[in-house]
Design a protein around this motif. Structure first.
Motif: not given
Length: 277
Positions: A2-10
């Motif tokens: 499955s395609e990864a879900v890319s998430v950013c936090y700061s």
């Protein structure tokens, strides 16, 4: 695969409880691999609490992620050098919001990131599969965002909340939106700096349904619950700002018990690890 879900936090080390809770919610509802990019920096000369997330904290996130899916991972990215070049002396360094909110404006400058990326504020929690947001088609748009619950009345009908963003990084690089926003934030004093600058300077934005950034009560179709500021009208008018890690207030004032199982998991992790180190 499955395609990864890319998430950013700061954020910074102090808000790790919120970050951990948010990641626990992503893991609960998402079967696909999660690739997390955590932006941080050391700015302790500005405030003693402005320290980057620690390697131990990132290790804890990786343990949580890999327990669900071995292909998931979290990566810490130091953006301090970039921030100091053009926003350290900006007019919004000292603001209601910490400087860490502005680190997302450097995502178009970073290498080795996927073309599509979800940005989430620390005070957000998934209420269903975050992949539903990631799979929204934003071809031809710089980014996608939902309307701001209060701003759509008080600022402009199309004023969006920047706490949940779906970013098209190639398009953002083409239009140079983030460099233009950084310059605007550096030169203009604003109450909600980068959110307002994004509103004023964007060229192509997709407005998302509110279920992707629910700023009030969780509904049946909610994907992301945002614990941002709101208004209590009774017994008298006042603004509240209750975060998901303020457990008693979430229960007693917001009447939200949706995340009680995640609070239990958080407590188990707190017993196992030193979350503040």
């Amino acid at each position: 695969m499955s395609e990864a879900v890319s998430v950013c936090y700061s954020g910074n080390k102090k808000v790790f409880p919120g970050l951990l809770l948010s990641v626990l919610s992503l893991v609960k509802f998402t079967q696909r691999p999660l690739h997390l990019y955590i932006l941080s920096m050391d700015l302790h000369e500005q405030d003693a609490a402005f320290l980057p997330f620690s390697e131990n904290q990132i290790h804890i996130l990786n343990q949580v992620l890999k327990e669900k899916n071995a292909e998931s991972r979290a990566e810490l990215i130091d953006v301090g050098e970039l921030f100091r070049k053009d926003l350290m002396d900006g007019k919004n360094l000292k603001n209601y919001y910490t400087p860490y909110a502005q680190l997302r404006l450097y995502l178009s400058e970073l290498e080795n990131l996927p073309d599509k990326l979800i940005y989430l504020d620390i005070d957000t929690m998934a209420a269903s599969d975050i992949g539903q947001l990631y799979d929204v088609d934003i071809a031809g748009y710089e980014y996608a965002a939902a309307l701001d619950y209060m701003g759509k009345f008080w600022v402009a009908p199309d004023y969006c909340n920047s706490g949940v963003l779906l970013l098209n990084l190639p398009e953002l690089r083409r239009t140079k939106l983030f460099p233009r926003v950084r310059q605007y934030v550096a030169e203009h004093r604003m109450f909600m700096p980068d959110q307002t600058a994004l509103h004023r300077l964007h060229r192509a934005r997709l407005i998302l349904p509110m279920r992707f950034n629910e700023q009030r009560q969780i509904k049946q179709d909610t994907v992301v619950k945002h614990f941002c500021r709101g208004i209590f009208w009774l017994p008298f008018f006042h603004i509240y700002n209750i975060k998901q890690w303020e457990r008693d207030a979430v229960h007693k004032r917001l009447k939200i018990h949706f995340y009680d199982d995640l609070y239990e998991k958080y407590d188990l992790l707190a017993e196992q690890y030193s979350l503040e180190d």
